[in-house]
Design an enzyme around this catalytic site. Structure first.
Site, short mmCIF file in Angstrom:
data_model
loop_
_atom_site.label_atom_id
_atom_site.label_comp_id
_atom_site.label_asym_id
_atom_site.label_seq_id
_atom_site.Cartn_x
_atom_site.Cartn_y
_atom_site.Cartn_z
N CYS A 99 0.81 -1.21 -0.06
CA CYS A 99 -0.02 -0.07 -0.15
C CYS A 99 1.12 1.27 0.00
CB CYS A 99 -0.95 0.02 1.24
SG CYS A 99 -2.28 1.23 1.34
N CYS A 100 1.84 1.21 0.79
CA CYS A 100 2.79 2.57 0.78
C CYS A 100 3.73 2.50 -0.43
CB CYS A 100 3.76 2.44 1.81
SG CYS A 100 3.39 2.45 3.56
N CYS A 105 8.23 3.65 6.22
CA CYS A 105 7.27 3.37 5.04
C CYS A 105 7.95 3.31 3.90
CB CYS A 105 6.19 4.23 4.97
SG CYS A 105 6.86 5.90 4.56
N CYS A 150 -3.53 4.65 9.75
CA CYS A 150 -2.13 3.93 9.87
C CYS A 150 -1.35 4.94 11.10
CB CYS A 150 -1.21 3.82 8.82
SG CYS A 150 -1.57 2.55 7.74
N CYS A 202 -1.09 8.38 7.31
CA CYS A 202 -2.47 8.31 6.63
C CYS A 202 -3.34 7.73 7.92
CB CYS A 202 -2.28 7.11 5.80
SG CYS A 202 -1.52 7.40 4.17
S1 SF4 Z 1 0.72 4.83 5.43
FE1 SF4 Z 1 -1.15 3.10 5.52
S2 SF4 Z 1 -2.89 4.06 4.28
FE2 SF4 Z 1 -0.73 5.18 3.97
S3 SF4 Z 1 0.21 4.41 2.26
FE3 SF4 Z 1 1.10 3.28 3.99
S4 SF4 Z 1 -0.14 1.54 4.33
FE4 SF4 Z 1 -1.39 2.92 3.07
#
Ligand code: SF4
Length: 287
Positions: free
Chosen positions: A146-147, A255, A231, A228
């Site tokens: 996701c990141c 991340c 998170c 985010c």
């Molecule tokens: S911090 Fe969480 S929502 Fe944001 S990009 Fe990474 S996994 Fe995805």
């Protein structure tokens, strides 16, 4: 522009003070702001680091702002000293409304445009179709994927053609960041500049108080590090600054944006993990 600009040259303080997060009653300012020995010298060194970045890299330098309070301090210093450094941020599609509200607020306060980089829509749609809207709780791999889609890909576009980027990393933020220097190689041929490397949390908030720097009101809700929405949670007294980021993981709490300060994941974090239940509440961690 050159030389220090009076804060009176920015938006009227009466307007700024009316903004959420700009008062110090029951706020992060009231909790954390403290002038400690050497503060003025640390500010002076930061200004020198920023001026040198502008001199060395010219338009190749960019402030990559997370819109967190450290980055707001840096933006204030860039504006205050009239430095020709552009600003950009990532809109992952998962940010809090309070975070996004800072983009127009920066323009109103300093007259600076923040360029916004978002993920590729098709990639997000494909990722969500394959993995669901919030798969990050199920495994470190999915969280990192996701990141990758929402942060790292747009970051690579943000930094394309740049030779230096300015971040709000501080040594105090976590054990992984304890050695953060003012300047470092980012591992991709660019220089990463960390002008607040030696600042404390008290310094940051003292500066915010002194200069009426706009900031994210979520900092008033015990969120020192804001990413985010799915998170990020509030932290409890005594927890690490980054304890509220990906709190369900036993990982380095990075991340990939600042990979040079992420410890290699343990085998259990990089190999398939048992699924974890999504957290249902963040309030229990509030001090
Ligand atoms: S911090 Fe969480 S929502 Fe944001 S990009 Fe990474 S996994 Fe995805």
């Amino acid at each position: 522009m050159s030389g220090e600009v009076s804060s009176l040259d920015f938006a009227p303080l009466s307007e700024v003070s009316a903004l959420p997060g700009a008062t110090n009653v029951g706020s992060a300012i009231g909790l954390y702001a403290r002038q400690t020995a050497g503060f003025d010298e640390r500010v002076a060194r930061t200004v020198e680091v920023l001026k040198q970045a502008a001199a060395d890299f010219g338009p190749g330098a960019l402030q990559s702002t997370s819109l967190g309070v450290e980055d707001m301090v840096i933006t204030d210093l860039i504006a205050r000293h009239g430095l020709p450094i552009a600003l950009a941020t990532l809109d992952t599609g998962k940010l809090h409304a309070e975070t996004l509200a800072l983009i127009p607020r920066i323009h109103d306060r300093y007259g600076i445009e923040v360029e916004v980089f978002a993920p590729v829509r098709e990639q997000v749609v494909h990722f969500v179709r394959a993995n669901g809207e919030e798969p990050m709780y199920r495994s470190v791999e999915l969280r990192k994927a996701c990141c990758g889609v929402r942060k790292l890909e747009p970051l690579s576009r943000m930094l394309a053609g740049r030779t230096a980027w300015i971040t709000g990393l501080r040594r105090e933020q976590s054990a992984n960041r304890a050695e953060v220097p003012f300047r470092e190689d980012d591992g991709h041929g660019r220089t990463k500049i960390n002008p607040l490397a030696e600042w404390s949390w008290a310094d940051v908030w003292h500066y915010v108080q002194q200069h009426v720097v706009p900031y994210n009101p979520l900092h008033d809700e015990f969120m020192p590090s804001i990413g985010c929405a799915p998170c990020t949670r509030a932290i409890a007294v005594g927890e690490d600054f980054r304890a509220g980021r990906w709190w369900w993981e036993d990982s380095s709490k990075e991340c990939g944006l600042h990979a040079t300060h992420a410890e290699p994941d343990s085998p259990s974090a990089t190999e398939s993990e048992p699924e974890a239940s999504p957290p249902t509440s963040t309030s229990g961690a509030q001090a």
